[in-house]
Design a protein around this motif. Structure first.
Motif, PDB file in Angstrom:
ATOM      1  N   ASP A   1      -0.101   0.187   4.381  1.00 56.18           N
ATOM      2  CA  ASP A   1       0.982   0.544   3.464  1.00 56.18           C
ATOM      3  C   ASP A   1       0.444   0.581   2.044  1.00 56.18           C
ATOM      4  O   ASP A   1      -0.513  -0.128   1.710  1.00 56.18           O
ATOM      5  CB  ASP A   1       2.116  -0.490   3.543  1.00 56.18           C
ATOM      6  N   ASN A   2       1.092   1.394   1.194  1.00 51.98           N
ATOM      7  CA  ASN A   2       0.645   1.354  -0.196  1.00 51.98           C
ATOM      8  C   ASN A   2       1.069   0.026  -0.820  1.00 51.98           C
ATOM      9  O   ASN A   2       2.044  -0.599  -0.403  1.00 51.98           O
ATOM     10  CB  ASN A   2       1.128   2.566  -0.987  1.00 51.98           C
TER      11      ASN A   2
ATOM     12  N   TYR B   1       2.432  -0.698  -3.464  1.00 51.13           N
ATOM     13  CA  TYR B   1       3.765  -0.691  -4.052  1.00 51.13           C
ATOM     14  C   TYR B   1       4.797  -1.287  -3.080  1.00 51.13           C
ATOM     15  O   TYR B   1       5.694  -2.032  -3.466  1.00 51.13           O
ATOM     16  CB  TYR B   1       4.129   0.759  -4.394  1.00 51.13           C
TER      17      TYR B   1
ATOM     18  N   ILE C   1      -4.094   1.300  -0.541  1.00 52.23           N
ATOM     19  CA  ILE C   1      -3.554   1.044   0.791  1.00 52.23           C
ATOM     20  C   ILE C   1      -4.007  -0.341   1.254  1.00 52.23           C
ATOM     21  O   ILE C   1      -5.193  -0.666   1.181  1.00 52.23           O
ATOM     22  CB  ILE C   1      -4.022   2.117   1.800  1.00 52.23           C
TER      23      ILE C   1
ATOM     24  N   ASP D   1       0.494   3.026  -5.711  1.00 52.97           N
ATOM     25  CA  ASP D   1       0.662   4.049  -4.678  1.00 52.97           C
ATOM     26  C   ASP D   1      -0.678   4.542  -4.143  1.00 52.97           C
ATOM     27  O   ASP D   1      -0.752   5.101  -3.045  1.00 52.97           O
ATOM     28  CB  ASP D   1       1.451   5.248  -5.226  1.00 52.97           C
ATOM     29  N   ASN D   2      -1.741   4.372  -4.900  1.00 51.49           N
ATOM     30  CA  ASN D   2      -3.065   4.841  -4.497  1.00 51.49           C
ATOM     31  C   ASN D   2      -3.897   3.767  -3.806  1.00 51.49           C
ATOM     32  O   ASN D   2      -5.064   3.999  -3.491  1.00 51.49           O
ATOM     33  CB  ASN D   2      -3.844   5.375  -5.703  1.00 51.49           C
TER      34      ASN D   2
END
Length: 211
Positions: free
Chosen positions: A41-42, A44, A137, A134-135
């Motif tokens: 998952d990101n 965030y 993981i 968001d970038n």
């Protein structure tokens, strides 16, 4: 450029493994890459669920990745002159277009005049400066992927804090000063936090006034 970096860092840091790359724009109308989905998952989506020790561990992992990237050799430059010239040229365009008041423009010029010299303490390196959540993981509290290398370039290592400023207003960006100090210089010691803040303002100004 992004595909090149993915290939270069493939065995060094967790980047995507490119399967297909096309820049002809005949298939889709624009350049594209295809790579297997990175399981996770990101950051965030997971940051608010982490404890402070877990967050600290993630930041340390990110610092390790940034440090590997910044050890890549490349062409040096005069970072101070580059940023100062960009700010001055942008301010000139703003003045010509009368976008801001003369008083506000003068305030900006005064700040630049007083603080521009702090950019002379430069350390030029390959900088990945798109490290927003968001970038990144993650899976089981481990960074398993880092994406979007389009904005990776030779720059002063102080360029990285821009991301902190752009994301610091987010409610999930709960990060201690210790972790900020780590991220600011990819795990290396830095100087006075007030000097760092003024550097950040200058670097932000370079982007904000770029019209």
């Amino acid at each position: 450029k992004e595909v090149l970096f993915y290939g270069f860092f493939r065995i060094k840091i967790p980047v995507p493994k490119i399967l297909v790359y096309d820049s002809s724009k005949k298939i889709y109308g624009r350049s594209f890459v295809i790579y297997p989905k990175i399981q996770g998952d990101n950051l965030y989506a997971k940051w608010h669920l982490m404890s402070n020790p877990e967050r600290k561990n993630i930041i340390k992992q990110l610092c390790g990745i940034l440090k590997i990237i910044s050890k890549t050799s490349g062409k040096s430059m005069n970072w101070h002159d580059k940023i100062l010239n960009q700010i001055q040229n942008s301010l000139k365009r703003i003045e010509d277009k009368k976008i801001l008041s003369k008083e506000f423009i003068q305030t900006i010029k005064n700040f630049v005049k007083v603080n521009h010299s702090i950019l002379k303490a430069q350390k030029i390196a390959l900088v990945y400066w798109d490290a927003h959540f968001d970038n990144i993981i993650v899976k089981n509290n481990k960074i398993v992927g880092i994406l979007d290398f389009e904005r990776t370039e030779m720059a002063s290592i102080d360029f990285t804090p821009l991301i902190l400023r752009w994301t610091s207003s987010k409610e999930w960006f709960n990060i201690s000063r210790y972790n900020i100090r780590l991220l600011l210089n990819a795990g290396e010691p830095i100087g006075d936090i007030n000097v760092i803040n003024n550097k950040i303002h200058l670097l932000m100004m370079d982007n904000i006034v770029d019209i």
